[in-house]
Design an enzyme around this catalytic site. Structure first.
Site, short mmCIF file in Angstrom:
data_model
loop_
_atom_site.label_atom_id
_atom_site.label_comp_id
_atom_site.label_asym_id
_atom_site.label_seq_id
_atom_site.Cartn_x
_atom_site.Cartn_y
_atom_site.Cartn_z
N HIS A 172 -1.56 -1.79 10.50
CA HIS A 172 -1.10 -3.17 10.48
C HIS A 172 0.09 -3.33 11.42
O HIS A 172 0.82 -2.37 11.69
CB HIS A 172 -0.67 -3.59 9.07
CG HIS A 172 -1.81 -3.83 8.13
ND1 HIS A 172 -2.07 -5.07 7.57
CD2 HIS A 172 -2.76 -3.01 7.64
CE1 HIS A 172 -3.13 -4.98 6.78
NE2 HIS A 172 -3.57 -3.74 6.81
N GLU A 203 0.81 -1.22 0.00
CA GLU A 203 0.00 0.00 0.00
C GLU A 203 0.85 1.27 0.00
O GLU A 203 0.50 2.27 0.63
CB GLU A 203 -1.01 0.00 1.16
CG GLU A 203 -2.09 -1.05 0.99
CD GLU A 203 -3.33 -0.80 1.84
OE1 GLU A 203 -3.46 0.30 2.42
OE2 GLU A 203 -4.18 -1.71 1.94
#
Length: 590
Positions: A569, A294
């Site tokens: 995350h 990402e």
């Protein structure tokens, strides 16, 4: 779309194409930026909302109102120029190689890295993976993360701080009665523990290109220190000189495989089911290859590249395709974003190839998610044979309840990796590792992910955290954080997040829970089992594709909290010991 051509820095075949592309993007960027700010000014993160309440900022509605008007007007004014830029930019995507490559000229120390391991018969390689959510600022805010450019700089600095540190490990006689003691915290100056709103105070990265190496043989001057500490708080610490173990990959090759420690404190290694593991507030020292997901924003990717290049001399970024692509890409929908994949390696990249998933749906179809495969050169053995490794990173389909799409993508990943290795493997090469990592967007505990959990990929690649389909090992920790509480005190610093992950009752509040199967109530965890949560970030390794004289052992698995407040995350790390049997060692010595 494949990109297996010889690596050069520019993704374009000539300077003219690169120049026209730069002009086109320069015309597009202002319009894109004004639209990004138009949305961002209307969307606040929970941290910003809290700060507005604390400061009693009654002017915020006016800021939103007038800011929206100003950015909308500027967006309208810039649109005609963006359209002209698009006419230049879009056609050139057909001739663009699907990644940019940056490399630094290696020092003599780096060229010597891992030299000599074929005589000792052992080597150690470190890998790490992290999803950073570096979307354009407006879109990142829907994940409760903002300030993409500042976050990119802070993330890079924290990674450098962790990877370039001394590897100091603290042993205790018993883990049962000792409190948390962080080796890194007791030795290194603390990094900025505040949330990303104050990331400008983050420590700067090392200045030298290879600060951890100081000799022609690549010996790290930051040795690993193993300090024995008694468990009883009333006892005096040992006054004996601590044992010094060399910590660099090549040094661990000379010292041989380190057996797992007896017991370590909270941030140190623990061993269960023959797998040493840890929850660490710092990235593992001396990571060799780093995979990031990402990293969609181009400017953020460039900032990461600039920050990481002192330690990682070979970087692939801006990976993926844009616009509409002809065959054989088969990515029929228009791609607004690249794949988000970012690969940083200490080793030279010999070959690289990218494939785009053709079956994405919904919002995922706007990004060119796919697989990036790389072949890296470790060095040469005594018979002048290249010693190489294969590293693959991917980011699978995201929406829940669409496991069939992810299984199709896993089928493609398996095939593409096989094709890449078959096309690029030379008969006189020694392959010492084959690693696959990334954000798979499914876990090994959710009933809704049962289809992916049973995929045949896990028969080829080993997952050190997995006990079987749908069952994690009891020490595993979920890697997907709940987004609303990202800035609460329990998780807003690396040290606080570390403590939270180690306490099950707290972990339940901040790690995303498993997803139930449609129409069925969720019963989790099973009686007598720990609460783990969703682990969707993986680092897998395969032994069947490496040289027949090599075998791998897991040295340690890491759950890393250093990026607390900067992403949603938990990064993961894996260190592998590669052991060559006596037959291979004898052959190499001849």
């Amino acid at each position: 779309m494949a990109g297996g051509m010889a690596l050069q820095e520019s993704p374009f075949p000539n300077r003219f194409a690169a120049g026209v592309h730069a002009v086109g993007w320069a015309l597009i960027l202002p319009c894109f930026w004004f639209l990004d700010r138009l949305i961002a000014v209307c969307k606040s993160t929970t941290l910003e909302q809290t700060q507005q309440l604390e400061l009693e900022c009654y002017l915020h509605p006016l800021k939103v109102f007038f800011g929206s008007i100003i950015f909308f007007i500027l967006f309208i004014v810039a649109t005609p120029f963006a359209f002209l830029g698009f006419l230049l930019w879009a056609p050139l995507q057909a001739c663009r190689r699907p990644f940019c490559y940056h490399h630094e000229t290696p020092s003599l120390q780096e060229r010597e890295t891992h030299r000599g391991f074929e005589l000792q018969g052992k080597a150690s390689f470190g890998f790490a993976s992290a999803n950073l959510c570096l979307l354009p600022d407006s879109l990142a805010r829907f994940n409760n993360l903002g300030h993409t450019q500042r976050r990119a700089i802070a993330i890079g600095q924290r990674i450098i701080q962790g990877v370039g540190r001394p590897n100091i490990r603290i042993f205790v006689d018993s883990p049962s009665s000792c409190g948390t003691l962080s080796p890194s915290n007791s030795i290194l100056p603390p990094g900025n523990s505040s949330m990303y709103g104050a990331i400008d105070r983050q420590a700067q990265p090392p200045v030298s290109h290879h600060p951890e190496k100081d000799s022609d043989e690549g010996v790290h001057n930051s040795s690993s220190r193993v300090v024995c500490v008694p468990c009883d708080d009333t006892e005096e610490p040992s006054t004996d000189s601590p044992t010094i173990l060399h910590n660099s990959n090549q040094n661990s090759n000379r010292m041989g495989h380190r057996s797992a420690p007896r017991a370590l404190l909270s941030q140190g290694l623990r061993q269960q089911d023959d797998i040493p593991w840890e929850v660490s507030s710092l990235f593992p020292a001396n990571v060799d290859i780093l995979c990031l997901e990402e990293v969609f924003d181009k400017r953020a990717a460039q900032k990461l590249t600039h920050t990481l290049k002192p330690l990682f001399g070979h970087i692939l970024y801006d990976v993926g395709v844009y616009a509409c692509q002809p065959s054989p890409c088969c990515c029929s929908s228009f791609k607004f974003f690249n794949s988000g994949l970012f690969l940083a390696s200490r080793f030279p990249v010999l070959e690289a190839q990218y494939h785009c998933f053709p079956n994405s749906r919904g919002e995922d179809a706007l990004a060119a998610k796919g697989l990036l495969s790389a072949k890296v050169l470790i060095g040469q053995n005594q018979k002048q044979k290249n010693v190489i490794g294969y590293f693959n990173c991917t980011h699978l389909h995201a929406p829940e309840g669409e496991g069939e799409i992810r299984c199709e993508q896993l089928n493609m990943v398996t095939k593409w990796i096989g094709d890449f290795q078959a096309a690029n493997r030379q008969p006189d090469e020694e392959v010492v590792f084959d690693v696959l990592c990334g954000d798979f967007n499914f876990d090994n505990c959710s009933p809704d992910d049962a289809l992916e959990q049973n995929h045949c990929l896990f028969e080829e690649y080993r997952d050190p955290c997995r006990a079987g389909p749908g069952k994690e090992k009891p020490w595993v920790i979920g890697t997907l954080l709940e987004q609303p509480p990202l800035y609460e005190d329990d998780v807003n610093t690396p040290e606080n997040l570390q403590r939270t992950l180690e306490r099950e009752e707290l972990r339940k509040k901040y790690i995303s829970p498993p997803v139930p199967a449609e129409g069925s109530p969720l019963v989790y965890p099973e009686p007598g089992q720990p609460w783990i949560g969703r682990r969707i970030d993986y680092i897998l390794y395969r032994e069947t594709s490496i040289s027949k004289h090599c075998r791998t052992e897991v040295e340690e698995v890491s759950f890393i909290t250093q990026l607390a407040g900067l992403t949603d995350h938990i990064p993961v790390g894996l260190r592998l010991n590669v052991i060559m049997d006596s037959v291979c060692a004898d052959e190499c010595a001849l």
